[in-house]
Design a protein around this motif. Structure first.
Motif, short mmCIF file in Angstrom:
data_model
loop_
_atom_site.label_atom_id
_atom_site.label_comp_id
_atom_site.label_asym_id
_atom_site.label_seq_id
_atom_site.Cartn_x
_atom_site.Cartn_y
_atom_site.Cartn_z
N SER A 62 0.76 -1.24 0.00
CA SER A 62 0.00 0.00 0.00
C SER A 62 0.80 1.30 0.00
O SER A 62 0.20 2.35 0.06
CB SER A 62 -0.94 -0.01 1.20
N ILE A 63 2.13 1.26 -0.06
CA ILE A 63 2.83 2.55 0.11
C ILE A 63 2.41 3.56 -0.95
O ILE A 63 2.20 4.72 -0.64
CB ILE A 63 4.38 2.47 -0.02
N THR A 64 2.33 3.11 -2.21
CA THR A 64 2.00 4.05 -3.27
C THR A 64 0.62 4.66 -3.03
O THR A 64 0.40 5.85 -3.27
CB THR A 64 2.07 3.36 -4.65
N THR A 65 -0.30 3.84 -2.51
CA THR A 65 -1.64 4.38 -2.25
C THR A 65 -1.64 5.26 -1.01
O THR A 65 -2.55 6.07 -0.83
CB THR A 65 -2.68 3.26 -2.08
N GLN A 66 -0.63 5.10 -0.15
CA GLN A 66 -0.52 6.03 0.99
C GLN A 66 0.00 7.37 0.51
O GLN A 66 -0.37 8.43 1.03
CB GLN A 66 0.40 5.47 2.07
N GLU A 67 0.85 7.31 -0.51
CA GLU A 67 1.33 8.55 -1.11
C GLU A 67 0.14 9.36 -1.64
O GLU A 67 0.17 10.59 -1.60
CB GLU A 67 2.26 8.14 -2.27
N SER A 105 6.38 12.19 5.99
CA SER A 105 6.23 11.57 4.67
C SER A 105 6.00 10.08 4.90
O SER A 105 6.43 9.54 5.92
CB SER A 105 7.51 11.75 3.85
N VAL A 106 5.34 9.40 3.96
CA VAL A 106 5.23 7.95 4.08
C VAL A 106 6.60 7.30 3.86
O VAL A 106 6.80 6.14 4.19
CB VAL A 106 4.22 7.30 3.12
#
Lengths: 218, 510
Positions: free
Chosen positions: B138-143, B364-365
């Protein structure tokens, strides 16, 4: 300009300093693909590395596989039911039935709930990797679709010694035809695990919590 | 035993929500910049202990795996070259990837920024008429803050990675890119599960202890009903293979396999830099990533899938290629080297600043060395939080040593400090701190610019030394200087300068 064209235009602006248009000429890669590792005993290393993940490995002669599979099911604690892909070796299925297991063949496809309520799954494999103790499935007929080897809590997997290679690159190369034919790949290294709580490894989360490998000396 | 989706107010700041509300609406907007934010984090004694234990463990595991791989440096070099090739010819490989994916039955979308990416994912989920989605990587979606976007659309997004679940149920934010709940210990996880699971699905067993296997089992039971009924999954990806049109996810728990296999529809949101030229390159990265990330020879599960497989897994698949600032990074010949990153977090795990500060102070994430080099480039440096980031570093370069794709973090950090200083001189000169620092630097330039100026200044310190005498200098309420003096004693100011001493003792050698 649509999003695609705009992003591509941004990329081209950002890389105006790159004048050589051939990616391979512009940036060579010094790597020989598909190489193995020198090791004295490939199959023995595979066995040891799989055991390192706290999975069980038993060796079997080809003729003994049906009995070894049944013994594996019992050893993992399966008592009633087993899911098998439609293409699984018939003699293994017969041995399971003879041992009193209800064999659920995935044809027509079983529901998610049925898979969840089945004790174990038995599959073959496509490749074994000694250096990392990894089993690779390419989900052809004797391994079945991906959900089969995922939802039930116990996985008995039959790997042939002749399928085991020394390292990841050889296996990746050998599996290329499967990928080109559209098959998915699943690399399994031990059972499902997590290190998310204080980085201490806990075996068994969502995938099968018990992995039992029958290594066939073919 | 099944539970139903419902709206919960408890713990959600008075708002009835489908999923637990994250602190600060999930974003980092309005957070103080690192030097201020870190002060509160440093007071969290339990967190500091958790972080020290965790980062020490993982550093040692990684080091062990690297030493048992004799050709480690050759693998690093190959990965460096492959990722450079991709970055320098990204347009070519993205178009190839799109073509291969489309041929494999995948719908390919392009998103210029976070908002566009969220809109695309939201529209697909809405068109499917679902009220919930399950998520993996999920990191990209947390961005992009996708979960909050979906919540606004009346769709519950469930994190399924154990650490992500701990963070989501804890109304918390991720603090690490591989182990997002690294700042929590087992006792805290138990409390979170007991308090929150019952509101969002299958409750946690009341008699649970803080033993990790029991906690993992609670997560298994809680998430299983979500996996079995999910119709739509949202994923990221570790790699996109341009020639075969395949996506790759590297994971441990099997939550990824669940998300990639059981739902009818799969939406994968991926950064444009995730593409690799060829399926063959996978062998390099599968040797590099698990050893660097979790210190394992191989992580438990890798999935490689090439679009839609008849009768196996999601029959409708979407891939969203997202820019969201990545082309800005690419445009900077120094800064672009961070685009090689494969998100293994080995830089984070060795960072002495991260170990003490934890992941939340960065804003930042992406925390740690990768965070402070990537985030200000992705988001720009208009916000003080982003301008503060390149300074969250001692330039010790431990990260440069371990990075599997040889990102020269410290060079990029110095480069970004230059950019920040330039921007502050031109655009943010009215900021009080910036103005004070500029004045200090201007004074230093005058002092150091001419030997006569230096001598004059030294006379002043000599005078000060005579006034202060043999006293050590402790905390003083002098602005800027107090930051140093609050924590350190300065020896008494000498009443003789070195030059005076030289003239007196070595004068004859002139």
């Amino acid at each position: 300009m649509d999003a695609k064209q705009e992003i591509l235009a941004r990329i081209r602006r950002a890389t105006v300093d790159v004048t050589e248009k051939d990616p391979v000429k512009d940036q060579p890669v010094n790597w020989t693909y598909g190489l193995g590792i020198e090791m004295d005993d490939v199959v023995g290393t595979f066995e040891q590395k799989v055991i390192d993940y706290s999975a069980t490995v038993v060796r079997s002669k080809p003729a003994g596989v049906p009995e070894a599979v049944v013994a594996g099911l019992k050893a993992t604690g399966a008592t009633d039911s087993v899911v098998v892909p439609a293409g699984l070796e018939k003699s293994w299925q017969d041995a399971m039935t003879a041992a009193g297991f209800e064999v659920r063949v995935d044809e027509p496809q079983l529901s998610h709930e049925t898979l969840d309520q089945t004790d174990a799954v038995v599959t073959a494999a496509a490749s074994g990797i000694a250096d990392t103790g990894t089993i690779v499935l390419d989900h052809t007929e004797d391994q079945g679709r991906r959900a089969l080897s995922l939802v039930p809590d116990r996985h008995v997997c039959v790997v042939k010694a002749s399928q085991v290679v020394s390292d990841v690159p050889e296996s990746v190369q050998n599996l290329r035809p499967s990928v080109e034919a559209g098959h998915p790949l699943t690399f399994i290294s031990g059972g499902s695990a997590t290190s998310d709580i204080e980085l201490s490894r806990v075996d068994g989360v969502h995938g099968p919590r018990t992995l039992y490998v029958v290594l066939v000396e073919d | 035993m099944t539970t139903e989706l419902r709206r919960i107010t408890e713990g959600n700041y008075g708002v009835a929500r489908l999923t637990p509300a994250p602190e600060h609406g999930g974003t980092f907007l309005g957070q103080p910049k690192f030097p201020k934010a870190v002060k509160n984090e440093l007071k969290l004694v339990v967190q500091r202990k958790n972080m020290r234990n965790a980062t020490t463990t993982i550093r040692n595991k990684r080091a062990l795996r690297v030493t048992e791989t004799p050709n480690w440096e050759d693998i690093r070099q190959a990965a460096y070259e492959v990722k450079n090739r991709v970055g320098r010819h990204l347009d070519y490989y993205l178009e190839q990837a799109e073509k291969s994916l489309t041929a494999n039955g995948v719908h390919v979308h392009w998103a210029r920024d976070a908002e566009e990416a969220n809109r695309i994912v939201g529209e697909i989920a809405k068109a499917k008429g679902v009220q919930e989605v399950v998520k993996i990587k999920s990191i990209t979606t947390q961005e992009t803050d996708l979960n909050e976007h979906l919540e606004e659309q009346g769709i519950a997004a469930w994190e399924t990675d154990l650490a992500e679940l701990i963070v989501q149920l804890g109304h918390d934010r991720p603090s690490h890119i591989v182990v997002p709940g690294i700042h929590r210990n087992r006792a805290e996880v138990r409390e979170i599960f007991l308090r929150e699971m019952k509101n969002y699905g299958r409750p946690c067993p009341e008699d649970i202890t803080s033993n990790p296997p029991e906690l993992a089992n609670a997560a298994r039971l809680h998430l299983r009903e979500k996996f079995l009924r999910a119709k739509v999954a949202v994923s990221g990806a570790n790699f996109i293979l341009a020639d075969t049109g395949s996506l790759v996810i590297v994971e441990s728990e099997g939550n990824g396999r669940m998300c990639l296999t059981l739902p009818d529809t799969l939406i994968s949101l991926v950064g444009i830099e995730k593409v690799l030229p060829s399926y063959d390159d996978l062998e390099i990265f599968l040797k590099l990533l698990p050893r660097s990330a979790t210190g394992e020879r191989m992580n438990p599960y890798n999935s490689v899938w090439s679009g839609v497989t008849p009768n196996d897994g999601p029959q409708e698949q979407h891939v969203v290629f997202m820019d969201n600032g990545r082309t800005n990074v690419l445009a900077d010949p120094v800064g672009r080297e961070v685009l090689r990153c494969i998100r293994c977090a080995s830089c984070i795990n060795v960072c002495p600043v991260y170990e003490r500060a934890g992941g939340h102070a960065y804003g930042s994430v992406y925390p740690g060395p990768i965070g402070i080099t990537l985030t200000p480039q992705l988001r720009g440096i208009d916000d003080p939080v982003d301008r503060g980031m390149p300074y969250a570093c001692t330039l010790c370069a431990a990260c440069v040593e371990v990075c599997p794709v040889k990102i020269p973090f410290t060079d990029i950090i110095v480069h970004l400090r230059n950019r920040v200083a330039d921007a502050e001189r031109k655009e943010f000169s009215t900021d009080v701190e910036v103005a004070a620092e500029k004045a200090l630097m201007k004074a230093a330039a005058w002092v150091l610019g001419d030997y006569k100026h230096w001598e004059t200044t030294m006379y002043a310190t000599r005078a000060a030394g005579r006034v202060v005498g043999k006293h050590k200098i402790g905390p003083l309420p002098v602005p800027v200087a107090n930051r140093w003096l609050d924590y350190r004693n300065v020896d008494h100011i000498p009443s003789q300068t070195f030059r005076d001493w030289w003239k007196a003792n070595r004068g004859e050698e002139k």
